[in-house]
Design a protein around this motif. Structure first.
Motif, PDB file in Angstrom:
ATOM      1  N   CYS A  20       0.830  -1.198   0.000  1.00 17.33           N
ATOM      2  CA  CYS A  20       0.000   0.000   0.000  1.00 17.33           C
ATOM      3  C   CYS A  20       0.871   1.257   0.000  1.00 17.33           C
ATOM      4  CB  CYS A  20      -0.917  -0.016   1.216  1.00 17.33           C
ATOM      5  SG  CYS A  20      -1.935   1.465   1.420  1.00 17.33           S
ATOM      6  N   ALA A  21       1.869   1.292   0.880  1.00 19.00           N
ATOM      7  CA  ALA A  21       2.746   2.465   0.980  1.00 19.00           C
ATOM      8  C   ALA A  21       3.524   2.684  -0.300  1.00 19.00           C
ATOM      9  CB  ALA A  21       3.693   2.300   2.169  1.00 19.00           C
ATOM     10  N   ARG A  22       3.944   1.590  -0.943  1.00 24.31           N
ATOM     11  CA  ARG A  22       4.681   1.727  -2.203  1.00 24.31           C
ATOM     12  C   ARG A  22       3.811   2.367  -3.279  1.00 24.31           C
ATOM     13  NH1 ARG A  22       8.992  -1.901  -3.484  1.00 24.31           N
ATOM     14  NH2 ARG A  22       8.630  -1.267  -5.650  1.00 24.31           N
ATOM     15  N   VAL A  23       2.557   1.945  -3.366  1.00 22.62           N
ATOM     16  CA  VAL A  23       1.641   2.525  -4.354  1.00 22.62           C
ATOM     17  C   VAL A  23       1.471   4.025  -4.107  1.00 22.62           C
ATOM     18  CG1 VAL A  23      -0.776   2.544  -5.131  1.00 22.62           C
ATOM     19  CG2 VAL A  23       0.416   0.358  -4.796  1.00 22.62           C
ATOM     20  N   LEU A  24       1.311   4.406  -2.852  1.00 23.77           N
ATOM     21  CA  LEU A  24       1.097   5.808  -2.507  1.00 23.77           C
ATOM     22  C   LEU A  24       2.362   6.634  -2.728  1.00 23.77           C
ATOM     23  CD1 LEU A  24      -0.954   5.160   0.716  1.00 23.77           C
ATOM     24  CD2 LEU A  24      -1.839   6.161  -1.389  1.00 23.77           C
ATOM     25  N   ALA A  25       3.506   6.108  -2.319  1.00 20.99           N
ATOM     26  CA  ALA A  25       4.761   6.842  -2.478  1.00 20.99           C
ATOM     27  C   ALA A  25       5.090   7.047  -3.956  1.00 20.99           C
ATOM     28  CB  ALA A  25       5.889   6.106  -1.775  1.00 20.99           C
ATOM     29  N   ALA A  26       4.799   6.030  -4.775  1.00 20.93           N
ATOM     30  CA  ALA A  26       5.061   6.149  -6.209  1.00 20.93           C
ATOM     31  C   ALA A  26       4.214   7.242  -6.843  1.00 20.93           C
ATOM     32  CB  ALA A  26       4.801   4.816  -6.903  1.00 20.93           C
ATOM     33  N   ALA A  27       3.058   7.528  -6.236  1.00 19.53           N
ATOM     34  CA  ALA A  27       2.173   8.588  -6.744  1.00 19.53           C
ATOM     35  C   ALA A  27       2.488   9.944  -6.127  1.00 19.53           C
ATOM     36  CB  ALA A  27       0.719   8.218  -6.475  1.00 19.53           C
ATOM     37  N   GLY A  28       3.531   9.997  -5.298  1.00 20.36           N
ATOM     38  CA  GLY A  28       3.942  11.267  -4.707  1.00 20.36           C
ATOM     39  C   GLY A  28       3.211  11.663  -3.451  1.00 20.36           C
ATOM     40  N   ARG A  29       2.484  10.734  -2.840  1.00 18.41           N
ATOM     41  CA  ARG A  29       1.749  11.076  -1.634  1.00 18.41           C
ATOM     42  C   ARG A  29       2.670  11.020  -0.410  1.00 18.41           C
ATOM     43  NH1 ARG A  29      -3.927  10.740  -2.848  1.00 18.41           N
ATOM     44  NH2 ARG A  29      -4.343  11.303  -0.674  1.00 18.41           N
ATOM     45  N   ASP A  30       2.351  11.846   0.573  1.00 20.09           N
ATOM     46  CA  ASP A  30       3.084  11.867   1.829  1.00 20.09           C
ATOM     47  C   ASP A  30       2.586  10.703   2.683  1.00 20.09           C
ATOM     48  OD1 ASP A  30       4.610  12.951   4.106  1.00 20.09           O
ATOM     49  OD2 ASP A  30       2.611  13.389   4.918  1.00 20.09           O
ATOM     50  N   VAL A  31       3.441   9.694   2.893  1.00 25.70           N
ATOM     51  CA  VAL A  31       3.027   8.497   3.603  1.00 25.70           C
ATOM     52  C   VAL A  31       4.115   8.094   4.588  1.00 25.70           C
ATOM     53  CG1 VAL A  31       3.938   7.024   1.742  1.00 25.70           C
ATOM     54  CG2 VAL A  31       2.286   6.083   3.364  1.00 25.70           C
ATOM     55  N   GLN A  32       3.681   7.685   5.782  1.00 21.37           N
ATOM     56  CA  GLN A  32       4.602   7.120   6.760  1.00 21.37           C
ATOM     57  C   GLN A  32       4.055   5.774   7.206  1.00 21.37           C
ATOM     58  OE1 GLN A  32       5.750   8.408  11.134  1.00 21.37           O
ATOM     59  NE2 GLN A  32       7.074   9.469   9.675  1.00 21.37           N
ATOM     60  N   VAL A  33       4.981   4.838   7.483  1.00 23.91           N
ATOM     61  CA  VAL A  33       4.620   3.491   7.907  1.00 23.91           C
ATOM     62  C   VAL A  33       5.159   3.259   9.308  1.00 23.91           C
ATOM     63  CG1 VAL A  33       4.769   1.032   7.382  1.00 23.91           C
ATOM     64  CG2 VAL A  33       4.781   2.699   5.510  1.00 23.91           C
ATOM     65  N   ALA A 212      12.515  -1.313   0.646  1.00 20.46           N
ATOM     66  CA  ALA A 212      13.720  -0.545   0.298  1.00 20.46           C
ATOM     67  C   ALA A 212      13.432   0.835  -0.279  1.00 20.46           C
ATOM     68  CB  ALA A 212      14.595  -1.370  -0.638  1.00 20.46           C
ATOM     69  N   PRO A 213      12.534   0.987  -1.252  1.00 20.52           N
ATOM     70  CA  PRO A 213      12.309   2.328  -1.817  1.00 20.52           C
ATOM     71  C   PRO A 213      11.632   3.302  -0.848  1.00 20.52           C
ATOM     72  CG  PRO A 213      11.545   0.603  -3.321  1.00 20.52           C
ATOM     73  CD  PRO A 213      11.784  -0.030  -1.994  1.00 20.52           C
ATOM     74  N   LEU A 214      11.050   2.784   0.222  1.00 23.01           N
ATOM     75  CA  LEU A 214      10.351   3.661   1.165  1.00 23.01           C
ATOM     76  C   LEU A 214      11.301   4.366   2.120  1.00 23.01           C
ATOM     77  CD1 LEU A 214       7.334   1.310   1.945  1.00 23.01           C
ATOM     78  CD2 LEU A 214       7.294   3.392   0.549  1.00 23.01           C
ATOM     79  N   GLY A 215      12.483   3.809   2.314  1.00 25.52           N
ATOM     80  CA  GLY A 215      13.513   4.469   3.113  1.00 25.52           C
ATOM     81  C   GLY A 215      13.029   4.888   4.488  1.00 25.52           C
ATOM     82  N   ASP A 216      13.264   6.178   4.805  1.00 20.71           N
ATOM     83  CA  ASP A 216      12.934   6.669   6.152  1.00 20.71           C
ATOM     84  C   ASP A 216      11.448   6.950   6.340  1.00 20.71           C
ATOM     85  OD1 ASP A 216      12.627   8.946   4.645  1.00 20.71           O
ATOM     86  OD2 ASP A 216      14.229  10.084   5.613  1.00 20.71           O
ATOM     87  N   ARG A 217      10.642   6.603   5.354  1.00 20.39           N
ATOM     88  CA  ARG A 217       9.193   6.667   5.585  1.00 20.39           C
ATOM     89  C   ARG A 217       8.736   5.581   6.560  1.00 20.39           C
ATOM     90  NH1 ARG A 217       9.519   7.368  -0.141  1.00 20.39           N
ATOM     91  NH2 ARG A 217       8.632   9.342  -0.919  1.00 20.39           N
ATOM     92  N   ILE A 218       9.569   4.556   6.761  1.00 19.62           N
ATOM     93  CA  ILE A 218       9.241   3.462   7.685  1.00 19.62           C
ATOM     94  C   ILE A 218       9.865   3.751   9.042  1.00 19.62           C
ATOM     95  CG2 ILE A 218       9.468   1.001   8.143  1.00 19.62           C
ATOM     96  CD1 ILE A 218       9.670   0.562   5.122  1.00 19.62           C
ATOM     97  N   VAL A 219       9.047   3.714  10.083  1.00 16.75           N
ATOM     98  CA  VAL A 219       9.509   3.914  11.449  1.00 16.75           C
ATOM     99  C   VAL A 219       9.300   2.609  12.209  1.00 16.75           C
ATOM    100  CG1 VAL A 219       9.262   5.238  13.568  1.00 16.75           C
ATOM    101  CG2 VAL A 219       8.898   6.348  11.346  1.00 16.75           C
ATOM    102  N   LEU A 220      10.397   1.982  12.632  1.00 15.30           N
ATOM    103  CA  LEU A 220      10.308   0.720  13.348  1.00 15.30           C
ATOM    104  C   LEU A 220      10.100   0.943  14.836  1.00 15.30           C
ATOM    105  CD1 LEU A 220      13.204  -1.209  11.574  1.00 15.30           C
ATOM    106  CD2 LEU A 220      10.753  -1.356  11.086  1.00 15.30           C
ATOM    107  N   GLN A 221       9.600  -0.086  15.484  1.00 15.55           N
ATOM    108  CA  GLN A 221       9.351  -0.092  16.931  1.00 15.55           C
ATOM    109  C   GLN A 221       8.475   1.090  17.365  1.00 15.55           C
ATOM    110  OE1 GLN A 221      13.635  -0.541  18.065  1.00 15.55           O
ATOM    111  NE2 GLN A 221      12.953  -2.433  19.056  1.00 15.55           N
ATOM    112  N   ARG A 222       7.472   1.330  16.548  1.00 17.13           N
ATOM    113  CA  ARG A 222       6.463   2.332  16.914  1.00 17.13           C
ATOM    114  C   ARG A 222       5.092   1.717  16.700  1.00 17.13           C
ATOM    115  NH1 ARG A 222       6.093   8.831  15.572  1.00 17.13           N
ATOM    116  NH2 ARG A 222       4.613   9.268  17.271  1.00 17.13           N
TER     117      ARG A 222
END
Length: 418
Positions: A20-33, A212-222
């Protein structure tokens, strides 16, 4: 945009959430995981133990899943396939039942010596014929029935029936025959079109590639503790504070999703998988092994010498064996020595020298897929609140990826208010 306000917040970095996040990020949306664990993947994990790779529970990847080709670069996984077919432990000796489309030259020998009779093959063909029309299977809810009824109606009996039952039980994690017949046929289609395999770096390679392409959009242990609506969208409470988002996607396991939303928790099946190391290679082909005997001496539903098919899973000169047993709700896991003895018996090996590396006891490993089959449940729970995962589509890697994509595409069609 302030760091406490997002267009889309995805809760859970399993396959569905990452897709889901990949689809949104590819469209330029501001997304955090957000991911509560210390790595991405959800139920798909791999541990490195003394040079061995042990996936969380016995898992394989079938490259024939249609959504897989859309979501990732399969070649980058460097897949290591199992043998095309299954090895069968019989009342006396063993036999190899080959994949008829990939090993057609060996089919006559299988029919002559492998315990597969022509009448049984015809019955199995009658049962599997609807798999040629997958769209009809997905839409014919009124005609769906249990797998047990589906096989009974077509006269699939005897040893062939026991092997089919055991093989599919290892896929859907249910040996009662209660699974949707239409869903089993969709799975059979995938196994006819592709051969299960393992990535060179373990099943963890799949979510890692998605992440991998999401980079720092992913926040672990949250983790998310509570989700509630407000005038601008949604508030998400966590141990670290409150954030705001126009859209919130709950992409967790079903139980966690039910705690955050009003979505119902589906019934689930459990599994126990043991992983052993040995210096002695068991005999036989690099295939999944099934016990077809009427008086099975143990709880194992399937077993395999993993490193025979996937050499990267074990250090040079060593071998890795896995065996899987089903775990009914509230049941006690079978003792490790029982699974080890049964797995060794199936493989025709001496398991006394096997060393246990790890045991996975997973009470809710896979959502139950009961009839009638519903391959698409709504991913929209309320305006700006979404839920995705294999429990919203089909209980499979395919279902998780499709659900994540459907959710991302639905959000893209929704108006953005930030």
């Amino acid at each position: 945009m302030p760091s406490d306000k997002f267009d889309v917040l995805v809760i859970g970095a399993g396959l569905a959430g990452l897709r889901c996040a990949r689809v949104l990020a590819a469209a330029g949306r501001d997304v955090q995981v957000w991911e509560a664990a210390d790595e991405v993947g959800g139920r798909i994990r791999t541990r490195a133990i003394d040079g061995f790779l042990c996936d969380r529970g016995f898992q394989v990847l079938n490259p024939a899943y249609p959504e897989l080709k859309r979501a990732i670069d399969i070649s980058d996984l460097r897949l290591q396939p199992f043998g095309a077919g299954v090895a069968v432990r019989r009342q006396s000796g063993s036999a190899v039942w080959v994949h008829p489309l990939r090993e057609p030259a060996r089919v006559p020998s299988m029919l002559a010596h492998g315990g597969v009779r022509p009448a049984g093959v015809l019955a199995l063909l009658r049962w599997s014929l609807p798999a040629l029309r997958p769209r009809a299977l997905k839409s014919s809810q009124r005609q769906d029935r249990s797998l047990r009824e589906g096989l009974d109606r077509q006269g699939v009996r005897g040893e062939l029936r026991r092997v089919i039952d055991q093989f599919l039980a290892g896929v859907v994690l249910d040996d009662t025959g209660a699974t949707s017949n239409a869903f089993a046929l969709l799975l059979a289609r995938v196994f006819l079109l592709g051969v299960p395999a393992l990535p060179s770096d373990g099943m963890r390679s799949l979510p890692r590639q998605l992440a991998a392409p999401l980079g720092d959009r992913i926040v672990l242990q949250r983790s998310a503790l509570h989700v509630e609506s407000d005038a601008d969208g949604w508030q998400v409470h966590s141990p670290d504070g409150v954030v705001h988002a126009t859209h919130v996607v709950v992409a967790t396991d079903p139980a966690a999703a039910a705690a955050l939303t009003d979505v119902a928790t589906p019934p689930a099946h459990g599994v126990v998988t043991d992983w052993w190391a040995t210096d002695q290679m068991p005999p036989g082909p690099a295939m999944l092994w099934i016990d077809s005997r009427t008086d099975k001496p143990g709880p194992v539903i399937n077993t395999a010498v993993i490193s025979a098919a996937a050499p990267t899973y074990a250090p040079r000169g060593h071998h890795l064996i896995a065996a899987t047993a089903l775990l009914a709700p509230t049941a006690t896991p079978p003792p490790e020595d029982a699974t080890r003895q049964h797995a060794a018996d199936i493989l025709g090996a001496d398991g006394r020298s096997w060393t246990l590396l790890t045991r996975d006891v997973i009470p809710e490993a896979l959502p139950a897929q009961l009839p009638p089959l519903r391959v698409r449940q709504s991913v929209r729970l309320a305006a700006g609140l979404w839920c995705c995962g294999d429990h919203r589509d089909t209980a499979s890697i395919q279902g998780a990826l499709v659900s994540g994509r459907r959710t991302g595409e639905a959000i893209l069609r929704s108006p953005a208010r930030i």
